[in-house]
Design a protein around this motif. Sequence first.
Motif, PDB file in Angstrom:
ATOM      1  N   UNK A   5      -0.173   5.414 -13.916  1.00 48.80           N
ATOM      2  CA  UNK A   5       0.342   5.002 -12.604  1.00 48.80           C
ATOM      3  C   UNK A   5      -0.784   4.284 -11.884  1.00 48.80           C
ATOM      4  N   UNK A   6      -0.482   3.106 -11.383  1.00 48.62           N
ATOM      5  CA  UNK A   6      -1.472   2.356 -10.622  1.00 48.62           C
ATOM      6  C   UNK A   6      -0.787   1.755  -9.399  1.00 48.62           C
ATOM      7  N   UNK A   7      -1.138   2.259  -8.237  1.00 51.67           N
ATOM      8  CA  UNK A   7      -0.658   1.715  -6.970  1.00 51.67           C
ATOM      9  C   UNK A   7      -1.855   1.066  -6.289  1.00 51.67           C
ATOM     10  N   UNK A   8      -1.724  -0.205  -5.948  1.00 56.81           N
ATOM     11  CA  UNK A   8      -2.828  -0.953  -5.381  1.00 56.81           C
ATOM     12  C   UNK A   8      -2.470  -1.461  -3.991  1.00 56.81           C
ATOM     13  N   UNK A   9      -3.066  -0.825  -2.980  1.00 61.12           N
ATOM     14  CA  UNK A   9      -2.912  -1.226  -1.580  1.00 61.12           C
ATOM     15  C   UNK A   9      -1.455  -1.398  -1.172  1.00 61.12           C
ATOM     16  N   UNK A  19       4.797   2.693   7.746  1.00 63.86           N
ATOM     17  CA  UNK A  19       4.850   4.067   7.256  1.00 63.86           C
ATOM     18  C   UNK A  19       3.663   4.324   6.322  1.00 63.86           C
ATOM     19  N   UNK A  20       3.410   3.386   5.406  1.00 62.91           N
ATOM     20  CA  UNK A  20       2.283   3.475   4.479  1.00 62.91           C
ATOM     21  C   UNK A  20       1.346   2.301   4.728  1.00 62.91           C
ATOM     22  N   UNK A  21       0.062   2.561   4.757  1.00 62.62           N
ATOM     23  CA  UNK A  21      -0.943   1.514   4.950  1.00 62.62           C
ATOM     24  C   UNK A  21      -2.004   1.607   3.861  1.00 62.62           C
ATOM     25  N   UNK A  22      -2.046   0.614   2.980  1.00 58.08           N
ATOM     26  CA  UNK A  22      -3.091   0.498   1.952  1.00 58.08           C
ATOM     27  C   UNK A  22      -3.271   1.759   1.105  1.00 58.08           C
ATOM     28  N   UNK A  57       6.380  -3.060   0.930  1.00 60.73           N
ATOM     29  CA  UNK A  57       6.337  -4.251   1.769  1.00 60.73           C
ATOM     30  C   UNK A  57       5.260  -5.199   1.245  1.00 60.73           C
ATOM     31  N   UNK A  58       4.149  -4.623   0.792  1.00 57.50           N
ATOM     32  CA  UNK A  58       3.095  -5.404   0.135  1.00 57.50           C
ATOM     33  C   UNK A  58       2.325  -4.483  -0.795  1.00 57.50           C
ATOM     34  N   UNK A  59       1.514  -5.090  -1.650  1.00 59.93           N
ATOM     35  CA  UNK A  59       0.775  -4.338  -2.650  1.00 59.93           C
ATOM     36  C   UNK A  59       1.515  -4.365  -3.975  1.00 59.93           C
ATOM     37  N   UNK A  60       0.966  -3.664  -4.964  1.00 54.29           N
ATOM     38  CA  UNK A  60       1.576  -3.668  -6.292  1.00 54.29           C
ATOM     39  C   UNK A  60       1.567  -2.268  -6.897  1.00 54.29           C
ATOM     40  N   UNK A  61       2.562  -2.025  -7.765  1.00 54.89           N
ATOM     41  CA  UNK A  61       2.701  -0.731  -8.429  1.00 54.89           C
ATOM     42  C   UNK A  61       3.074  -0.969  -9.882  1.00 54.89           C
ATOM     43  N   UNK A  62       2.421  -0.247 -10.787  1.00 50.49           N
ATOM     44  CA  UNK A  62       2.855  -0.199 -12.175  1.00 50.49           C
ATOM     45  C   UNK A  62       2.923   1.257 -12.611  1.00 50.49           C
TER      46      UNK A  62
END
Length: 83
Positions: A5-9, A19-22, A57-62
């Motif tokens: 799992x990789x969540x980036x910003x 709700x979520x920031x970085x 809203x922004x950032x990336x997830x794999x």
Amino acid sequence: MKALIHANEIQFAYSGKPILLDVNLLVSRGEIVALLGENGAGKTTTVRILLGFRRPTSGSVTVLGEHPASLSMAARRKIGIML
């Protein structure tokens, strides 16, 4: 080793309200992760993004090297979650 799992910003907002920031998260094979926090801290929203039920809203997830919303059924069978 590649992260499972990789969540980036990642960021997320409901009706323009942040709700979520970085949020950054890196989970490798064999690790157990718990998200802890007060009500309204964004735990469920984060999990929904990681499962592909919501898009950040922004950032990336794999997850397992793929975008969560496009995970195959075989990949989804490898995921366990407890809310």
